[in-house]
Design an enzyme around this catalytic site. Structure first.
Site, PDB file in Angstrom:
ATOM      1  N   GLU A 289       1.550  28.852  12.887  1.00  0.00           N
ATOM      2  CA  GLU A 289       0.408  28.071  12.428  1.00  0.00           C
ATOM      3  C   GLU A 289      -0.803  28.257  13.351  1.00  0.00           C
ATOM      4  O   GLU A 289      -1.946  28.137  12.931  1.00  0.00           O
ATOM      5  CB  GLU A 289       0.800  26.580  12.378  1.00  0.00           C
ATOM      6  N   HIS A 310      25.525  40.267  12.893  1.00  0.00           N
ATOM      7  CA  HIS A 310      26.336  40.742  11.766  1.00  0.00           C
ATOM      8  C   HIS A 310      25.563  40.657  10.455  1.00  0.00           C
ATOM      9  O   HIS A 310      26.139  40.771   9.381  1.00  0.00           O
ATOM     10  CB  HIS A 310      27.639  39.934  11.702  1.00  0.00           C
ATOM     11  N   LYS A 424      -1.316  22.775  -1.230  1.00  0.00           N
ATOM     12  CA  LYS A 424      -1.498  21.354  -1.554  1.00  0.00           C
ATOM     13  C   LYS A 424      -2.462  21.206  -2.717  1.00  0.00           C
ATOM     14  O   LYS A 424      -2.226  20.429  -3.639  1.00  0.00           O
ATOM     15  CB  LYS A 424      -2.060  20.590  -0.340  1.00  0.00           C
TER      16      LYS A 424
HETATM   17  O1  PA5 Z   1       0.962  21.098  12.832  1.00  0.00           O
HETATM   18  C1  PA5 Z   1       0.454  20.518  11.900  1.00  0.00           C
HETATM   19  O2  PA5 Z   1      -0.667  20.048  11.976  1.00  0.00           O
HETATM   20  C2  PA5 Z   1       1.213  20.315  10.600  1.00  0.00           C
HETATM   21  O3  PA5 Z   1       2.418  20.981  10.591  1.00  0.00           O
HETATM   22  C3  PA5 Z   1       1.470  18.839  10.384  1.00  0.00           C
HETATM   23  O4  PA5 Z   1       2.217  18.350  11.471  1.00  0.00           O
HETATM   24  C4  PA5 Z   1       2.194  18.578   9.075  1.00  0.00           C
HETATM   25  O5  PA5 Z   1       1.465  19.107   8.009  1.00  0.00           O
HETATM   26  C5  PA5 Z   1       2.397  17.083   8.858  1.00  0.00           C
HETATM   27  O6  PA5 Z   1       1.182  16.426   8.892  1.00  0.00           O
HETATM   28  P1  PA5 Z   1       1.082  14.869   9.063  1.00  0.00           P
HETATM   29  O7  PA5 Z   1       1.666  14.511  10.359  1.00  0.00           O
HETATM   30  O8  PA5 Z   1      -0.372  14.574   8.982  1.00  0.00           O
HETATM   31  O9  PA5 Z   1       1.858  14.231   7.937  1.00  0.00           O
END
Ligand code: PA5
Length: 447
Positions: A289, A310, A424
């Site tokens: 990310e 394996h 989303k």
């Molecule tokens: O690293 C990030 O920002 C995302 O993976 C969020 O943690 C994830 O989308 C969950 O978001 P939230 O904590 O707002 O529900």
């Protein structure tokens, strides 16, 4: 206390040591951007000094919450997704007995997750389990608006209230969310749930050492102080130390960028201990990310060895040469068990009798490393003396700091995740969410 170390001897056949050392200027500039807060995404740097800023009263408050929930709960259901789930899951699994859920005299609540998927069967089966167990809920969402955890929280709140009544349920729910914004904050304030705030300047994937990770881990009985102590040790050793000779996080950041520039576009985090599977999942999110954007970034993958030797072993040995490996190499095991001697020796294993199973595992690790290096896969090794809370804390901060440095070396903003919104938007359009009417019309024309 020893520190985790980075061993690069199986890198230098591919990239000479001087070439990596030659990246010192770039590393120093990236670290300067981080520490001075002058780089992209600089409003999300709260994780940098997070370990050392956790105060005694923060630990006390979390431990008090944990004591209360532990008294009444066989299970703690942790609701969250992405960065609001993977840190706690990684530490929980790394430090738990492999068979904790089957132990008859277990004294700590089991940590079970919800809201990390939209799987109807998972939710149904979880509710069936919770019908028969005492439990509490730790609901985590930084934005307070994420669909997956919101659905799970709605279902589990209703279940808990119908099971034990509104007032008892209130005492078993803790919300961890933004200090002022989002639906979860509104709900927590209105219903009177105990709540913790996720700092504005710490993004989800960097939040394991905030209440996001610490509250569920404390409820499940882990030593959060040791975890944070380890992170503080790495913060003190590495945060402001630009020299790659002294700073393993800086060296790791430089080495993986050097790999990437040579066409090694996939990094495989390798473990030889089943408890590390979710550490790799957490790491994949952290790096995927943070770096996968603007058409760039190393693709983070992972294998659990020796199982995956394996399955994926063939590809790693002989497939496309776009890979490098980073091995999480664990020193001592917690327990000792040897291969028994057998009078008949029909399986031909007596040559191993009396040997620790971990000695065999270590030879599998070494043999694999050498084979993969011979096959053209460079190998970085992170040496962790033992799998305990303190070294795990060091490892967490090591990976976070290296990620920040590495992202700046790659010239991306390591602290945003704009790409996460695309699915989303489509999902909301398809579900006809109010406010998405135009997108709904458009997407329906497409399908
Ligand atoms: O690293 C990030 O920002 C995302 O993976 C969020 O943690 C994830 O989308 C969950 O978001 P939230 O904590 O707002 O529900």
């Amino acid at each position: 206390m020893e520190m985790i170390k980075l061993d690069l001897k199986n890198v230098y056949d591919f990239i000479p040591e001087q070439e990596i050392r030659g990246m010192q200027q770039e590393v120093s500039e990236s670290m300067e951007k981080l520490n001075a807060g002058t780089g992209a995404g600089n409003d999300f740097l709260g994780w940098l000094n997070l370990p050392s800023s956790i105060a005694e009263e923060d630990f006390n408050a979390i431990e008090k919450t944990a004591r209360r929930l532990r008294e009444t709960s066989e299970i703690v259901v942790v609701i969250g997704i992405g960065g609001s789930y993977l840190g706690a899951k990684a530490v929980n699994d790394a430090l738990s007995d492999n068979f904790a859920s089957w132990r008859k005299n277990r004294k700590d609540p089991m940590m079970i997750f919800a809201g990390h998927n939209i799987d109807e069967d998972y939710m149904h089966e979880l509710i069936r389990l919770l019908d028969d167990c005492t439990y509490s809920i730790v609901a985590i969402s930084k934005s307070g608006t994420t669909t997956e955890p919101a659905i799970a929280f709605r279902i589990l709140r209703e279940h808990l209230v119908s099971k034990i009544g509104i007032s008892a349920a209130r005492d078993r729910i803790v919300a961890i969310t933004d200090g002022s914004k989002g639906a979860m904050r509104k709900l927590a304030d209105q219903e009177g749930y105990e709540s913790y705030v996720i700092p504005d300047d710490v993004g989800g994937r960097f939040s394991v050492l905030t209440p996001v990770g610490l509250v569920p881990l404390a409820v499940a009985g882990f030593d959060i102080r040791q975890l944070v102590t380890g992170a503080v040790e790495m913060e003190q050793a590495a945060r402001t130390e630009p020299s790659m000779e002294k700073n393993p996080a800086a060296l790791y950041a430089a080495t993986r960028n050097a790999m990437y520039r040579k066409g090694k576009k996939i990094e495989i985090l390798v473990n030889y201990h089943s408890k590390l599977h979710y550490v790799a999942e957490w790491w994949k999110q952290l790096y995927g990310e943070s770096e996968g954007k603007d058409g760039k970034g190393i693709f983070p993958a992972a294998v659990d060895n020796s199982s995956d030797l394996h399955s994926m072993g063939q590809y790693i040995q002989e497939g496309e040469r776009i890979l490098f490996e980073t091995v999480l190499s664990i020193g001592e095991t917690d327990n000792e068990m040897v291969v028994p001697k057998d009078a008949d020796n029909l399986d031909g294993l007596n040559y191993l009798s009396g040997k620790k199973i971990d000695d065999v595992n270590k030879m599998a690790e070494l043999g694999t490393t050498l084979a993969h290096v011979d096959g053209g896969v460079p190998n970085l090794r992170i040496v962790v003396p033992q799998l305990n809370a303190r070294y795990l804390g060091q490892l967490i901060y090591f990976f976070e700091l290296a990620c920040g440095i590495s992202g700046y070396m790659l010239e991306v903003n390591p602290f945003n995740q704009p790409g996460v919104e695309a699915y989303k938007k489509n999902m909301f359009a398809l579900l006809e969410k109010p406010g998405f009417e135009a997108e709904t019309r458009k997407i329906k024309d497409r399908i």
